[in-house]
Design a protein around this motif. Structure first.
Motif, PDB file in Angstrom:
ATOM      1  N   SER A  47       0.826  -1.209   0.000  1.00 50.43           N
ATOM      2  CA  SER A  47       0.000   0.000   0.000  1.00 50.43           C
ATOM      3  C   SER A  47       0.858   1.256   0.000  1.00 50.43           C
ATOM      4  N   CYS A  48       2.034   1.196   0.641  1.00 52.13           N
ATOM      5  CA  CYS A  48       2.970   2.328   0.591  1.00 52.13           C
ATOM      6  C   CYS A  48       3.380   2.614  -0.845  1.00 52.13           C
ATOM      7  N   PHE A  49       3.678   1.542  -1.593  1.00 52.74           N
ATOM      8  CA  PHE A  49       4.021   1.685  -3.011  1.00 52.74           C
ATOM      9  C   PHE A  49       2.864   2.318  -3.770  1.00 52.74           C
ATOM     10  N   GLY A  50       1.645   1.856  -3.483  1.00 53.25           N
ATOM     11  CA  GLY A  50       0.480   2.386  -4.175  1.00 53.25           C
ATOM     12  C   GLY A  50       0.232   3.847  -3.872  1.00 53.25           C
ATOM     13  N   THR A 181      -8.902   6.514  -2.605  1.00 55.70           N
ATOM     14  CA  THR A 181      -7.680   5.842  -2.148  1.00 55.70           C
ATOM     15  C   THR A 181      -7.574   5.749  -0.633  1.00 55.70           C
ATOM     16  N   PHE A 182      -7.556   6.884   0.046  1.00 55.13           N
ATOM     17  CA  PHE A 182      -7.332   6.875   1.494  1.00 55.13           C
ATOM     18  C   PHE A 182      -8.516   6.327   2.275  1.00 55.13           C
ATOM     19  N   PRO A 183      -9.762   6.651   1.927  1.00 53.63           N
ATOM     20  CA  PRO A 183     -10.878   5.992   2.629  1.00 53.63           C
ATOM     21  C   PRO A 183     -10.840   4.474   2.476  1.00 53.63           C
ATOM     22  N   SER A 199      -0.062   2.491  14.710  1.00 52.91           N
ATOM     23  CA  SER A 199       0.765   3.614  14.260  1.00 52.91           C
ATOM     24  C   SER A 199       1.863   3.143  13.322  1.00 52.91           C
ATOM     25  N   ARG A 200       2.507   2.007  13.667  1.00 53.41           N
ATOM     26  CA  ARG A 200       3.590   1.497  12.828  1.00 53.41           C
ATOM     27  C   ARG A 200       3.091   1.146  11.430  1.00 53.41           C
ATOM     28  N   LEU A 201       2.046   0.322  11.375  1.00 51.74           N
ATOM     29  CA  LEU A 201       1.557  -0.159  10.086  1.00 51.74           C
ATOM     30  C   LEU A 201       1.032   0.977   9.216  1.00 51.74           C
ATOM     31  N   MET A 202       0.259   1.866   9.826  1.00 48.61           N
ATOM     32  CA  MET A 202      -0.369   2.905   9.025  1.00 48.61           C
ATOM     33  C   MET A 202       0.615   3.985   8.599  1.00 48.61           C
ATOM     34  N   THR A 203       1.628   4.253   9.430  1.00 50.97           N
ATOM     35  CA  THR A 203       2.622   5.230   8.987  1.00 50.97           C
ATOM     36  C   THR A 203       3.512   4.646   7.891  1.00 50.97           C
ATOM     37  N   ILE A 204       3.800   3.349   7.947  1.00 52.29           N
ATOM     38  CA  ILE A 204       4.527   2.720   6.841  1.00 52.29           C
ATOM     39  C   ILE A 204       3.709   2.825   5.560  1.00 52.29           C
ATOM     40  N   SER A 205       2.419   2.588   5.673  1.00 47.01           N
ATOM     41  CA  SER A 205       1.536   2.657   4.516  1.00 47.01           C
ATOM     42  C   SER A 205       1.432   4.074   3.971  1.00 47.01           C
ATOM     43  N   TYR A 206       1.132   5.024   4.861  1.00 51.84           N
ATOM     44  CA  TYR A 206       0.836   6.387   4.416  1.00 51.84           C
ATOM     45  C   TYR A 206       2.073   7.248   4.219  1.00 51.84           C
ATOM     46  N   VAL A 207       3.225   6.718   4.616  1.00 51.64           N
ATOM     47  CA  VAL A 207       4.447   7.473   4.332  1.00 51.64           C
ATOM     48  C   VAL A 207       4.687   7.535   2.831  1.00 51.64           C
TER      49      VAL A 207
END
Length: 504
Positions: A47-50, A181-183, A199-207
Motif C-alpha cells: 500500500s505504501c508503493f500504491g 484511495t485513502f478511505p 501507528s507502525r503499520l499505518m505510517t509505513i503505509s501512508y508514508v
C-alpha cells in the motif's frame, strides 16, 4: 450479548484512555506472527508503493508546469531589490519552459486553477469511497482508483494540446479516481491493524505520500530536462498501471481471505481486533449518521485535517513555483530541492509511528494524549519554520532548510490526528476518513488559488503573506484538536450485538 459481556465492554471503553485498547499480554505478537515478512507488513509495503504512485501522479504537474509554461510575460516588473532575489548567471534559468514539449501561455491565475483541478474531483469521491469500501470492500476501489489515475496520466500531454479546459478535465477525472484511495485504505486497515501496531503499520503505509513526492519531484525535473515534460506523465502513468496489477494479485481484503497467511498471525490479528470489531455495517447494519456528524471528537479531526492540509497542499502544489520564480533554481535543481522537505517528512513519519506505538504500549501516555502530543508537534513547529522561510530572504540554504524542517516535522501528524479515525470508530474508519478528507480537500484548490492571487509578482513580501496565513491556520488546528480530540472508542461506534471472537 449477555449483560455481563456488555458491562465488560462498557468498562473497556471507559478505561481506554488509561489502558490502551487491550492489555499488551493479550495482544502481544506471538513468535509465529513476527513483524518482518508477515502478511500485514507486506500489505503495508504494497500500500505504501500504491500511495507513493498516487502522490507521484498527483504532484508531477507541479514540476511539469514549470517546463510547460512560457511565462516570460509574468517576470516581475517590480525592481525593488529588497523583495527580489538575484537571477544568477545560468542562461537556461531565464527560460522556465526550455526543453522538449510544447509551451503554453497560461497566466498565473490559470496555472493556479489548473493546479487545483485535481482537488475539485478529489473532494467528490471521498465519502462515496469510504461508503463503498465499507459495503463491498477496499481492494477493488483502491486498485481501480489509482489505475484510472495512471491511465489518465498517459493522455495528459494530448489533453494539454487541446487547451486549458481539456487538461483541466483530465486532472478533474484523476481527482475522482484518487478520491477513493485513502478511505479505502483506512477501511482495509480496520481489518488488518492490531491496536499496538496501528501507528507502525499505518505510517509505513501512508508514508507513501512523502515517498512518492520525494521520488516524483526530482525525477520529474530530470525527465523534463532531458526528454521533455510529456515524459513525466508517460513514465508515472506506466508505473501506476504496473502497481495496479501487483495490487490485484497480492492484496487481500481481510486476513481470513489471505491464502498464505500463517495461522498464528491470523489468530493474532483476530484476537487483537476482535474486541473492537467493526460493527458489520457492510452486511446491512444501519450507519449512525446523526451521531457521526454531531460527534465533537470527529470534528476535532476534521478541523485538524483541514488546517494541516492547508499548509501541506500549499507547499505540495506551489513549492516548485516558489523555487523557480523566487529562488530561481533551474528545473533539475527545482525538482531535487523541492523533494528534500518530503524526504525528511518520510523519515519523521516512520520514526513517529514507532515512537507513538511504544508510548501507548508502555503506558507512557494514553491514546488520547499520544494523538494530541504528536498532532501539536506536527503542526505548531512546522508553522514556526514556515514563517521563518521568507525571513531568510534570498539565502538558498536557509530557505531549503526551513522548508525541509517545516514539512519534515509535519510527518509526526501521521501518528496524531491522521489515524485517530481508527481510535474513535474502528469499524467506520474508512467512512470517517472520507468525511474528514472531504473537508481537508478544500485547501487543495483554495490554497493554491489564493497563493497565486497573493503572489502576482512572485515577491518575497507576497510569499511571506502566503506562508504566514498557512502557519496561522496550522496553529489553530493544533489548538482545536488539543482541546477536543480523543483516543477513546465512541459509544455510537460500538455494536453491542456483534459477535466477538474467542481470545486465547
Amino acid at each position: 450479548m449477555s449483560k455481563s459481556g456488555s458491562d465488560d465492554e462498557s468498562a473497556m471503553i471507559r478505561s481506554q484512555d488509561n489502558q490502551p485498547l487491550l492489555s499488551s499480554s493479550t495482544c502481544a505478537a506471538p513468535s509465529g506472527a513476527p513483524f518482518f515478512c508477515s502478511a500485514r507488513y507486506n500489505l503495508a509495503l504494497l500500500s505504501c508503493f500504491g500511495i507513493s504512485v498516487a502522490y507521484a501522479l498527483r504532484v508531477n504537474l507541479s514540476v511539469a508546469l514549470v517546463a510547460m509554461v512560457n511565462d516570460t510575460e509574468s517576470i516581475p516588473k517590480v525592481t525593488n531589490s529588497a523583495f527580489l532575489c538575484p537571477m544568477g548567471s545560468d542562461p537556461s534559468r531565464t527560460l522556465p519552459g526550455h526543453g522538449k514539449g510544447h509551451h503554453y501561455r497560461w497566466n498565473s491565475k490559470e496555472q493556479g486553477l489548473l493546479l487545483g483541478a485535481f482537488f475539485y474531483g478529489y473532494i467528490i469521491t471521498q465519502v462515496p469511497g469510504g461508503y463503498l469500501a465499507g459495503r463491498v470492500g477496499s481492494k477493488l476501489p483502491m486498485g481501480l482508483g489509482i489505475g484510472l489515475t495512471a491511465l489518465l496520466s498517459l493522455v495528459t500531454p494530448i489533453a494539454a494540446s487541446f487547451g486549458l479546459p481539456c487538461i483541466f478535465a483530465v486532472r478533474f477525472l484523476q481527482g475522482l479516481g484518487e478520491g477513493v484511495t485513502f478511505p479505502s485504505m483506512h477501511a482495509m486497515w480496520s481489518h488488518w491493524a492490531p491496536p499496538f501496531e496501528r501507528s507502525r503499520l499505518m505510517t509505513i503505509s501512508y508514508v507513501g505520500t512523502n515517498l512518492g513526492t520525494v521520488v516524483s519531484l526530482p525525477l520529474s525535473g530530470i525527465l523534463a530536462e532531458y526528454w521533455g515534460w510529456p515524459s513525466i506523465f508517460y513514465v508515472f502513468g506506466c508505473i501506476g498501471l504496473v502497481w495496479m496489477v501487483l495490487w490485484f494479485i497480492f492484496a487481500w481484503e481481510t486476513p481470513e481471505q489471505h491464502p498464505s497467511i500463517s495461522i498464528r498471525e491470523q489468530d493474532y490479528i483476530a484476537d487483537c481486533i476482535g474486541d473492537i470489531a467493526p460493527p458489520g455495517w457492510g452486511q446491512g447494519a444501519n450507519i449512525p449518521w446523526i451521531s457521526i456528524f454531531t460527534s465533537l471528537r470527529l470534528w476535532a479531526i476534521i478541523v485538524a485535517h483541514f488546517c494541516y492540509n492547508w499548509t501541506f497542499y500549499t507547499l505540495l502544489t506551489m513549492l516548485p513555483t516558489y523555487m523557480d520564480s523566487v529562488l530561481h533554481f533551474n528545473i533539475k535543481q527545482n525538482g531535487l530541492l523541492s523533494a528534500l522537505p518530503y524526504l525528511l517528512g518520510w523519515l519523521m513519519t516512520v520514526t513517529g509511528g514507532q515512537l507513538a506505538d511504544l508510548t501507548i504500549e508502555r503506558n507512557i501516555l494514553s491514546v488520547t494524549n499520544t494523538r494530541k502530543v504528536f498532532t501539536a508537534l506536527g503542526m505548531v513547529l512546522p508553522a514556526v519554520f514556515l514563517v521563518a522561510v521568507t525571513f531568510g530572504g534570498c539565502d538558498h540554504v536557509l530557505a531549503v532548510t526551513f522548508l525541509a524542517l517545516s514539512n519534515g516535522i509535519g510527518g509526526l501528524c501521521g501518528s496524531g490526528f491522521s489515524i485517530n479515525h481508527l481510535d474513535i470508530a474502528p469499524g467506520y474508519a474508512g467512512l470517517l476518513l472520507g468525511i474528514t478528507n472531504t473537508f481537508a480537500t478544500i485547501p487543495g484548490f483554495v490554497g493554491p488559488a489564493l497563493a497565486r492571487y497573493l503572489t502576482p509578482n512572485n515577491l518575497l513580501q507576497e510569499w511571506r503573506t502566503v506562508f504566514c496565513i498557512a502557519a496561522g491556520i496550522d496553529v489553530f488546528g493544533a489548538l482545536f484538536f488539543s482541546i477536543f480530540g480523543s483516543g477513546k472508542v465512541q459509544s455510537w461506534a460500538v455494536d453491542e450485538d456483534a459477535p466477538r471472537p474467542h481470545v486465547h
